[in-house]
Enzyme design. Structure first.
Site, short mmCIF file in Angstrom:
data_model
loop_
_atom_site.label_atom_id
_atom_site.label_comp_id
_atom_site.label_asym_id
_atom_site.label_seq_id
_atom_site.Cartn_x
_atom_site.Cartn_y
_atom_site.Cartn_z
N ASP A 67 -13.15 -13.68 5.18
CA ASP A 67 -13.85 -12.46 4.75
C ASP A 67 -15.25 -12.42 5.35
O ASP A 67 -16.09 -13.28 5.03
CB ASP A 67 -13.91 -12.43 3.22
CG ASP A 67 -14.38 -11.10 2.67
OD1 ASP A 67 -15.28 -10.48 3.28
OD2 ASP A 67 -13.88 -10.67 1.62
N LYS A 78 0.84 -1.19 0.00
CA LYS A 78 0.00 0.00 0.00
C LYS A 78 0.88 1.24 0.00
O LYS A 78 1.92 1.26 0.64
CB LYS A 78 -0.92 0.00 1.23
CG LYS A 78 -1.89 -1.17 1.27
CD LYS A 78 -2.75 -1.14 2.53
CE LYS A 78 -3.67 -2.34 2.57
NZ LYS A 78 -4.50 -2.36 3.81
N ASP A 111 3.32 0.60 15.17
CA ASP A 111 1.99 0.34 15.70
C ASP A 111 1.99 0.25 17.22
O ASP A 111 0.97 0.46 17.87
CB ASP A 111 1.43 -0.95 15.11
CG ASP A 111 0.49 -0.72 13.94
OD1 ASP A 111 0.01 0.42 13.79
OD2 ASP A 111 0.22 -1.66 13.20
#
Length: 403
Positions: free
Chosen positions: A285, A15, A154
């Site tokens: 998902d 990304k 993070d």
């Protein structure tokens, strides 16, 4: 136009987003969304390499003759895309999302050889993320040797957790060696808190944030600072996730070892074959599982129900630590898009005064910040689409400006 290129490198995707400078305040970037953003899919061996620009159709990329060159092809595509859509951009640094900073890094830092060595040593604590995060750094250092490479962690948002929140009931020597709770999804929680300060007068109160996606965790904040979180030493702990087990009795691991499982097999099970995928036997998902459950698939229904139950259980624990909840915020892929999960969490926390506006909840589809609480709710409920890249860019700018 001076800009920061933000990279979030994973096992299958890369990304990227470009964030321009705005004003003279350290760390200040443009208020509008990033431009030249998107991701490269198909980095895994045998994957289909595609450039997926935000708001545009995917474009297939040439497959390399050597599998080891997939990352190089992806970087070249990113560079070409950025040059085409932002020809006036002057990239002054690259900011990288890195999952684990361990006890070494509590704030953004320049990624020199020493930093890379220390961060590599943390790979066993985040095997799904750390190797790929660092592979991205190495590739960008090679591609842009003159640019500062800056790591944004993070774990940093949770760096000041209270002492009792960080402790395991293990000997002091292990705690001193770094065997403790760290917490993750910090860039996401940092962004959510920034947004909340602009839309809620209760942002300084007792805030319960739910980052729900393929990775999932909860964070309890007070005065904008993390005081409790569901993830711990590694990114396995806490909530049930897409393919990760979440909280697990360590006796299960001991049992599997006694049964002859190897360390690699156990790691594969806990990180990649559990969670929604493992329980359903179908998919990680949530969207697919919702459809399957509606069609009568009992395992899909069990996976959804267990995900919701674990979320309820952990949310109750954090609410107890906070002494109540003033604001509940959902973010992440499931948190932003799955109205049914948000509704289930709100129902479970009704005893705390949470009342959802059903129409507002159904209408919220991850395309913007939205208030979901009813007029009579004692707790504000918000959905906030996260932007980890923006936080990384802000941190990188601030570090460059202070230098």
């Amino acid at each position: 136009m001076d800009s920061i290129l933000v990279i979030n490198a994973g096992s299958a995707t890369l990304k990227f987003a470009l964030y321009p400078r705005c004003g003279d305040t350290p760390g200040e970037i443009a208020a509008h969304p990033s431009f030249a953003a998107g991701q490269i899919d198909g980095l895994q061996p045998g994957g289909r390499l595609r450039l997926c620009p935000s708001g545009a159709d995917p474009v297939d990329l040439a497959e390399p003759a050597d599998e080891a060159q997939r990352f190089d092809v992806a970087l070249q595509a990113v560079q070409a895309h950025v040059a085409a859509v932002a020809p006036d951009a002057h990239i002054v640094a690259v900011a990288h999302r890195i999952v684990h900073g361990g006890r070494y890094y509590r704030a953004p830092t320049r990624l020199d050889d020493t930093a890379m060595m220390l961060l590599t040593s943390l790979t066993p604590l985040a095997p799904l993320h750390q190797p790929h995060n660092l592979a991205g750094v190495r590739a960008l250092r090679k591609a842009f040797p003159a640019l500062p490479q800056i790591g944004c962690f993070d774990t940093a948002f949770h760096a000041d957790l209270p002492e009792l929140e960080t402790r395991f009931a293990l000997p002091q020597a292990l705690h001193d060696e770094g065997v403790r709770r760290y917490g993750f999804h910090g860039l996401s929680y940092d962004y959510v808190m920034q947004v909340l300060r602009g839309c809620s007068t209760r942002a300084g109160g007792r805030v319960l944030m739910a980052h729900l996606g393929s990775g999932a965790s909860l964070c309890g904040a007070r005065e904008g600072r993390s005081v409790a979180t569901s993830m711990g030493f590694s990114a396995l702990d806490g909530l049930m996730m897409g393919s990760r087990c979440g909280q697990l009795d360590p006796g299960v691991v001991l049992h599997l070892w006694r049964e002859g499982w190897t360390e690699a097999q156990v790691e594969q099970l806990l990180y990649k074959e559990s969670g929604l995928l493992g329980v359903s036997g179908l998919s990680a998902d949530m969207r697919l599982l919702r459809r399957a459950a509606d069609d009568g698939n009992p395992q899909a229904r069990t996976a959804i129900d267990l995900f919701t139950y674990r979320l309820t259980r952990e949310a109750g624990a954090l609410a107890a630590v906070l002494g109540g909840v003033d604001v509940l915020v959902c973010t992440g892929g499931i948190g932003e898009h799955d109205a049914a999960t948000r509704a289930a969490l709100a129902r479970a926390l009704h005893y705390l005064g949470v009342e959802l506006d059903g129409t507002a909840n159904t209408a919220a589809r991850g395309d913007g910040i939205a208030a979901l609480h009813s007029a009579g709710s004692a707790v504000e409920v918000w959905v906030v689409p996260t932007d980890e890249g923006r936080v990384a860019a802000q941190a990188a700018w601030a570090l460059l400006d202070t230098r």
